[in-house]
Scaffold this motif. Structure first.
Motif: not given
Length: 450
Positions: A280-284, A312-320
């Motif tokens: 399933k595509a989720v927000d990691i 926390k050093e988060y980059e913008a990510l697509p759903k995985i």
């Protein structure tokens, strides 16, 4: 030809001599003793005969026209088809240098003319016996190597079976552990959700009722500015002015608290992911946050003071596209290991040393390409030694004290990341400088055999 064949067949001899009388004499002597004998009169014929049907032994004259015996022997030894055939030189030359040269080009023996029957037969039989014994030794060595190869293969198969058994056992234990934890978390979330939903649902009318009552009191004070002594006493007792200002703030704080509890419930649900066992595509980031929420009790002390800092050093990510519940297991295992490392470091660190760094876990996410993302979880703990590093993903391997670790977390995480998601899980560490667990997975996971 093996040793059994050598012992069971008549030895095949090739005699090379340009003198017909010598050739006839030798052939007759050897044939009478039961040997198969072929005779040729020059070097060229000797080479052809040896290559077409290799004999067991060659008796080779040295002094011949066009090609002498030394040259013939050199050609024989240079050819893989004839290099193993023993050569006994025949010559009227009996100087030491002649014999030395004969042995130097590959001869095994040297017979001086004129021939003596008993000597020729003894030397021939001696070389054939040596050849039989060498062949027998070669066959025994070959059988030994074959036996050793079979034993090595058996040992290899047993090792593979043991590794598979350990892997399966680790998966079963971890699966049961995470299933139990997931059910517990989901059950707690459900039980909390019901009363908190009731509280959140009633806070809005409570706010409205309170505002109505305060407006009503305000109207009374405006229409009856001179209250009775009893009312005046009660107003002073409850500090009505403070109550009127603080009550809306109190209700707003309760609303914020209820929202926070709702977020915690949602995080617990996200962590358990019992309804998301398939791709399933989720927000990691959501999975990481829910895992941190479950581990809050290990990041803070009893007074709710931070003992392990999380950056926390988060980059913008697509759903995985992934198995969300399994990825949450990976985050849980990796973060738990990082916390254990930091806490073990704190146990032996000198509390009086104020210069020691604050225990910190840094979580960094990166979009590596259009097809892959990376999650890097770093702690500033004691790090991992070069000796230990190659084994940290092995099932049941642990550096913790007996009873404090089963050595399953990272091995299961490796199976999930590499086996189920086609990604990579690597350890980057320098002793005394912390460790980084690098999780790199594709954005779109091909369905693996489960």
């Amino acid at each position: 030809m093996n040793s059994h064949q050598l012992e069971s067949h008549l030895a095949n001899l090739l005699v090379v001599d340009d003198t017909p009388d010598n050739l006839r004499l030798l052939s007759t002597m050897l044939s009478d003793k039961g040997y198969k004998v072929r005779g040729v009169i020059n070097g060229e014929m000797a080479l052809k005969a040896a290559r077409s049907t290799p004999p067991d032994l060659i008796l080779l004259d040295i002094t011949m026209p066009q090609m002498n015996g030394y040259e013939v022997c050199q050609h024989l030894k240079a050819d893989g088809r004839t290099s193993g055939i023993p050569v006994i030189f025949l010559s009227a030359l009996d100087q030491v240098l002649d014999k030395v040269k004969a042995f130097a080009v590959g001869g095994v023996d040297y017979i001086t003319k004129p021939f003596h029957l008993e000597e020729v037969l003894a030397r021939v039989e001696n070389q054939l016996t040596i050849q039989r014994l060498q062949q027998k030794l070669h066959d025994q060595n070959a059988r030994l190597r074959e036996s050793e190869a079979k034993e090595r293969e058996k040992a290899h198969q047993l090792e593979l079976a043991l590794q598979q058994l350990q892997h399966t056992q680790a998966q079963l234990i971890q699966s049961e552990k995470m299933s139990s934890l997931g059910n517990l978390v989901a059950g707690v979330a459900h039980e909390i959700n019901n009363p908190i939903s009731f509280i959140k649902g009633n806070l809005s009318p409570v706010r409205e009722y309170t505002e109505d009552l305060l407006r009503l009191v305000q109207l009374y004070t405006e229409d009856f500015p001179n209250p009775t002594a009893a009312i005046q006493k009660q107003l002073e007792a409850i500090d009505f002015t403070f109550l009127r200002n603080d009550l809306p703030k109190l209700i707003a704080s309760m609303s914020i608290g209820a929202d926070r509890i709702g977020e915690i419930v949602q995080s617990l649900r996200n962590f358990s992911r019992l309804d998301q066992a398939e791709l399933k595509a989720v927000d990691i980031h959501e999975g990481i946050e829910s895992t941190l929420m479950v581990l809050q009790h290990r990041l803070k002390d009893e007074a709710d003071q931070t003992i392990i800092k999380v950056v926390k050093e988060y980059e913008a990510l697509p759903k995985i596209e992934c198995y969300a519940g399994q990825m949450n297991q990976v985050f849980m295992n990796v973060l738990t290991n990082a916390i254990d490392a930091l806490q073990s470091q704190k146990s032996w660190a000198n509390d009086a040393d104020d210069s020691s760094p604050i225990p910190t876990i840094t979580i960094c996410t990166k979009l590596l390409s259009n097809f892959q993302v990376g999650i890097y979880i770093t702690d500033n703990g004691p790090g991992i030694t070069e000796e230990v590093k190659p084994r940290i993903f092995d099932p049941f391997f642990t550096t913790k004290e007996v009873g404090k670790g089963k050595g399953l977390g990272l091995s299961i995480s490796y199976a999930i990341v590499v086996g189920d998601h086609g990604g990579q899980l690597r350890c980057l560490s320098v002793p005394a400088q912390g460790a980084t667990l690098a999780i790199e997975i594709p954005i779109h996971v091909k369905i693996q055999l489960r």
